[in-house]
Structures are given as C-alpha cells and as structure tokens.
Motif scaffolding. Structure first.
Motif, mmCIF file in Angstrom:
data_model
loop_
_atom_site.group_PDB
_atom_site.id
_atom_site.type_symbol
_atom_site.label_atom_id
_atom_site.label_comp_id
_atom_site.label_asym_id
_atom_site.label_seq_id
_atom_site.Cartn_x
_atom_site.Cartn_y
_atom_site.Cartn_z
ATOM 1 N N PRO A 257 23.299 29.899 42.897
ATOM 2 C CA PRO A 257 22.430 30.299 41.938
ATOM 3 C C PRO A 257 23.234 30.910 40.704
ATOM 4 N N ASP A 258 22.847 30.718 39.325
ATOM 5 C CA ASP A 258 23.670 31.399 37.953
ATOM 6 C C ASP A 258 23.224 33.026 37.984
ATOM 7 N N GLY A 259 24.854 33.233 37.381
ATOM 8 C CA GLY A 259 24.856 34.435 37.270
ATOM 9 C C GLY A 259 24.737 35.567 39.176
ATOM 10 N N GLN A 260 24.927 36.359 38.995
ATOM 11 C CA GLN A 260 25.292 37.539 39.859
ATOM 12 C C GLN A 260 24.196 37.735 41.291
ATOM 13 N N PHE A 261 24.786 37.292 42.625
ATOM 14 C CA PHE A 261 23.401 38.067 43.637
ATOM 15 C C PHE A 261 24.806 37.633 45.270
ATOM 16 N N LYS A 262 23.586 37.912 46.259
ATOM 17 C CA LYS A 262 24.415 38.180 47.565
ATOM 18 C C LYS A 262 23.868 37.431 48.246
ATOM 19 N N LEU A 263 25.208 36.855 48.441
ATOM 20 C CA LEU A 263 25.040 35.376 49.163
ATOM 21 C C LEU A 263 24.811 35.888 50.599
ATOM 22 N N MET A 264 25.615 36.495 51.525
ATOM 23 C CA MET A 264 25.113 37.053 53.130
ATOM 24 C C MET A 264 25.309 38.581 53.178
ATOM 25 N N ASP A 265 24.604 39.060 54.595
ATOM 26 C CA ASP A 265 25.278 40.312 55.838
ATOM 27 C C ASP A 265 25.001 40.164 56.445
ATOM 28 N N TYR A 266 25.996 41.058 56.957
ATOM 29 C CA TYR A 266 26.507 40.874 58.497
ATOM 30 C C TYR A 266 26.357 42.891 58.452
ATOM 31 N N ASN A 267 26.954 42.465 59.949
ATOM 32 C CA ASN A 267 26.681 43.567 61.500
ATOM 33 C C ASN A 267 27.916 43.157 61.488
ATOM 34 N N VAL A 268 28.607 44.260 61.819
ATOM 35 C CA VAL A 268 30.267 43.910 62.561
ATOM 36 C C VAL A 268 30.294 45.350 63.603
ATOM 37 N N ASN A 269 30.823 45.107 65.183
ATOM 38 C CA ASN A 269 30.560 46.833 66.123
ATOM 39 C C ASN A 269 32.367 46.484 65.735
ATOM 40 N N LEU A 270 32.378 47.917 65.548
ATOM 41 C CA LEU A 270 34.134 48.527 65.084
ATOM 42 C C LEU A 270 34.555 49.415 66.835
ATOM 43 N N ASN A 271 35.572 48.571 67.631
ATOM 44 C CA ASN A 271 35.270 49.233 69.418
ATOM 45 C C ASN A 271 36.641 50.067 69.219
ATOM 46 N N SER A 272 37.138 49.883 68.635
ATOM 47 C CA SER A 272 38.617 50.802 68.571
ATOM 48 C C SER A 272 38.715 52.149 66.738
ATOM 49 N N SER A 273 39.187 53.042 67.679
ATOM 50 C CA SER A 273 39.621 53.678 66.432
ATOM 51 C C SER A 273 40.414 53.007 65.420
ATOM 52 N N ASN A 274 41.137 52.911 66.468
ATOM 53 C CA ASN A 274 42.758 52.338 65.014
ATOM 54 C C ASN A 274 41.996 51.083 63.705
ATOM 55 N N ASN A 386 39.337 49.888 47.780
ATOM 56 C CA ASN A 386 40.147 49.095 47.432
ATOM 57 C C ASN A 386 41.011 47.815 48.304
ATOM 58 N N MET A 387 40.602 46.488 48.573
ATOM 59 C CA MET A 387 41.387 45.334 48.573
ATOM 60 C C MET A 387 41.231 45.186 50.174
ATOM 61 N N PHE A 388 40.593 45.776 51.183
ATOM 62 C CA PHE A 388 40.171 46.420 52.435
ATOM 63 C C PHE A 388 38.962 45.914 53.022
ATOM 64 N N THR A 389 38.946 45.417 54.410
ATOM 65 C CA THR A 389 38.107 45.526 54.848
ATOM 66 C C THR A 389 38.298 45.938 56.634
ATOM 67 N N ALA A 390 37.475 46.857 56.527
ATOM 68 C CA ALA A 390 37.338 47.260 58.409
ATOM 69 C C ALA A 390 37.713 46.265 59.280
ATOM 70 N N SER A 391 36.701 45.555 59.030
ATOM 71 C CA SER A 391 36.133 44.165 59.862
ATOM 72 C C SER A 391 37.940 43.768 60.436
ATOM 73 N N GLY A 392 38.670 43.401 59.357
ATOM 74 C CA GLY A 392 39.093 42.160 58.974
ATOM 75 C C GLY A 392 38.154 40.852 58.621
ATOM 76 N N LEU A 393 37.525 40.636 57.506
ATOM 77 C CA LEU A 393 36.966 39.405 57.219
ATOM 78 C C LEU A 393 37.383 39.019 55.791
ATOM 79 N N LYS A 394 37.562 38.349 55.906
ATOM 80 C CA LYS A 394 38.360 37.671 54.193
ATOM 81 C C LYS A 394 37.490 36.112 54.151
ATOM 82 N N ILE A 395 38.149 36.414 52.478
ATOM 83 C CA ILE A 395 38.152 35.070 52.313
ATOM 84 C C ILE A 395 39.057 33.738 52.341
ATOM 85 N N ASP A 396 39.280 32.813 52.862
ATOM 86 C CA ASP A 396 39.701 31.905 52.916
ATOM 87 C C ASP A 396 40.100 30.872 51.754
#
Length: 411
Positions: A257-274, A386-396
C-alpha cells in the motif's frame, strides 16, 4: 450483518447515527442501561463488548473517549464486527488526524460518505484507505475554506478520480520524485522472572512496520534473517502479503500500500534469560520497624546498543510509612498513598567504567504496629533498545520487481 451504527459520547449522547436496515428502537437506551449497571457494581466492572438481548445483539468498542456501537438483528461472528469497528476508527484517524466529537461534527458529510462506501447493506465492502480516498477525498484546508464561503456546498473540492486500481489496497497512478521505502521491526518483550533471574515465561510480540513511497505498481520480495523463528508461531499479515509464498519459501511477497502500514505481526517465545537485554538484581530485607532495599540494573545481550527510557516500579507493603531513597542515576519517588516506588533511570550506558551500574538503595520505615508483611514482591520494568530485537529477527534483503527504480541507498 450490521443493521445500525452509532457513535456516542461517554454520556450516551448520539453523535453519528446510520441505519442500513430497519432501525431498532431502544438499542442505545439498552446499552446505556447496561453500562450504568456495570458502573454501579462494587467494585465497578467493565461493560462487556457484546451485549445480547431478546431482539438484537450489541457490539461496541471505546476509543478516543467515544463509543462505537453496532446493532445486529441476528447472531454473527463477534470478532468480525469488533474488527470492523477498530478499522473504522483507524480510518477516521487516517482522514482527520484525531477522532473527537468536535472533529466528527465538523466533518459530518465526509463521515456519512465513508459509512456509505464502507458497508453495502450492512456488510463490510471497501475498508482500504487508499481506495476510499479515491472515492471520498479527505478534507483539506482549501476545501474547508471554499465550503465555508460557499455556505456548505461541495463546490471546489477534489472530485473522485473515477478509476479504481485492480489491487484494493493500492491506488493507481502513484508518482514520487524520490522512490524510497522504510522498514522497522518493533518488539515488545513480556517476561516474568523469579528472584534468581530465571525465566518463568517470556514472549516477544513483534510487528514489521513499513512506510512506502514508491511510484507505480512495484512487486516486492522481503527476505528475513532467522526466519525459522517464525515456524510454529502465531503470525498475522496485511492482506497484501501472499500467504502461500510465505508458507512455501518463508519470504514476504507483496504489492505494498502507499504510505504507512503494518506488514505483519508475530509472537516468539523466549526460552532463555540470556536473550533478555537487561538484568535486575533486587534485594529487599524487612525487620520489625525498618527495612532495606537495594536494586541494580545491568544491560546485557544488547549487541552494544544503549538501553533507553529505562524505568522501574514496585508496590511496597502497606505498613511502610516512609522511605529514604538514594539513586546514583535518574530520579526516584515514593507515593505514600498508593505505596508505589518508582525509579526513572533514562539512558543506561554500556560503559560501566565511566557511568557505573545504575543502583538504588534506600531505607524503609514501618508503622508502629504493622500488619503481617509479605515476602514476595513484584517489580515492573520498562525500557527501550533501538536497533535491537530480542528474538533475533532481522531484515536481510529486499527485491523490487516490475518497476525500473535506480538503487541509491540501503538503510
């Protein structure tokens, strides 16, 4: 599906009223009656989003201090109606910038035109802003002035283009001098840890936001790093995403679409406190008349990124009469009425040798005859990295097809 729609203020006064089928008398009065009953309870309870009567069903949401209420004569899928109401509010925000009683009254004509196009005999028909703006032009300063001078007529306003795109979410004939597109991955981490910082439950709720300013009708393919994280997780996509392509190749193929929009949502379980980007070490000791509190913050696993807008809050026992606090950074306050301790830290530097580890220490003074004191305390922590994701998902990578754009810069 939807027989009538009302927009009410919090007192129940009707601002907008629209009927697609036979009007149902008493629907608003029934909603107000149920609302007053809920508020009269001790303690007050929330009004249920769905109210069933003998003759009809009421669905409502509360946003911007306004009630959006629909009436259906037969039982329908409730989430579809509630989703439409949220879609309506988002559309009004897109058109007017804010949704208030005054703005709705100033734009009565546009609101009713939108309702005519949004639903066809009560069934959602066109809900994409880009298509609606071709049919019902948004208000502008020039059109507002001309309408006021011409005594409320529509003379001088922009007329519909008369040609609709074959793709519902994107208008035809879009042109930009500079073609650019921006992506942001925003994650919110909800985690519960025990006193030893072991994870009890942790989840990253993420969304991929896009701001597209591309000419023509581009076809994009977005590849993600660590896309296996999305296997067996809950995901939802904008209608522009070709879901079968995502299921097959784990890439996002879409015409944006033209302009701002939300492309997707997701939920990821984090199993480690690290994986969590911050470490908290609380120590709370309470004796007969006094107590000690020591809390330290320490960022970790942030890839060198700075933790910002860090803050902490916790409820102290009711027996605590006063607290003497000392923090080496930020500001701390104690509310003697609610017994809430709040520590606003702000930015946490990754260089401990210069700024040191943020720490809070204090002494609690208890009442002369305190009630039995609990040994378990809950600490709520907020922060931003900023510039950090806890899940590790990144754009390639991003591939653009069907339009001869000249690559300039990748961000």
């Amino acid at each position: 599906m939807i027989g009538s729609l009302f927009i009410l203020d919090k007192s129940g006064k009707i601002i907008i009223e629209k009927h697609w089928r036979a009007a149902v008398p008493g629907a608003v009065a029934e909603f107000v009656r149920v609302s007053q009953q809920q508020y009269a309870n001790d303690p007050p309870t929330e009004v249920p989003p769905i109210i069933a009567t003998e003759d009809y069903f009421l669905h409502h949401i509360l946003r911007s201090d306004l009630v959006f209420l629909t009436v259906t004569a037969e039982e329908v899928a409730p989430l579809s109606v509630l989703h439409f109401l949220h879609r309506l509010v988002d559309l009004l925000l897109d058109y007017f910038g804010a949704v208030t009683e005054g703005i709705l009254k100033e734009n009565f004509v546009i609101v009713y035109e939108l309702l005519e196009e949004l639903l066809d005999y009560g069934v959602p028909y066109i809900t994409e802003p880009n298509i609606l703006k071709d049919v019902v032009p948004p208000p502008s300063l020039l059109s507002t002035v001309i309408n006021a001078v011409s005594l409320g007529t529509n003379f001088g306003t922009k007329l519909p283009s008369g040609s609709l795109s074959s793709i519902p979410w994107r208008s035809s004939g879009i042109k930009y001098t500079n073609n650019e597109i921006f992506f942001d991955i925003v994650e919110t981490v909800d985690a519960i840890l025990d006193r030893n910082n072991n994870v009890i439950t942790a989840e990253a709720q993420g969304e991929v936001l896009c701001n597209s300013r591309l000419s023509g009708m581009p076809d994009l393919i977005l590849s993600l790093l660590n896309h296996r994280l999305l296997d067996n997780t809950m995901t939802s996509f904008h209608p522009c995403v070709r879901y079968h392509r995502f299921e097959k190749d784990r890439v996002l193929s879409f015409v944006p679409p033209d302009g701002q929009f939300k492309l997707m949502d997701y939920n990821v379980n984090l199993n480690s406190s690290n994986i969590l980007p911050i470490l908290i070490k609380p120590t709370i000791r309470i004796a007969k008349r006094t107590g000690k509190i020591d809390i330290t913050f320490q960022p970790r696993s942030t890839g060198g990124k700075v933790v910002e807008n860090a803050s902490m809050s916790m409820k102290l026992p009711k027996a605590v009469a006063s607290v003497k606090l000392n923090a080496n950074t930020g500001q701390c306050t104690f509310d003697q009425v609610t017994k809430e301790l709040r520590w606003t830290i702000g930015k946490i530097s990754t260089d401990y040798s210069v700024a040191g580890v943020p720490s809070l220490s204090g002494t609690m003074y208890l009442d002369s005859d305190p009630d039995p004191i609990q040994n378990l305390y809950t600490i709520f922590v907020d922060f931003k990295v900023n510039m950090f994701t806890a899940s590790g998902l990144k754009i390639d990578t991003l591939q653009v097809h069907h339009e001869p754009y000249k690559p300039f810069k990748v961000r």
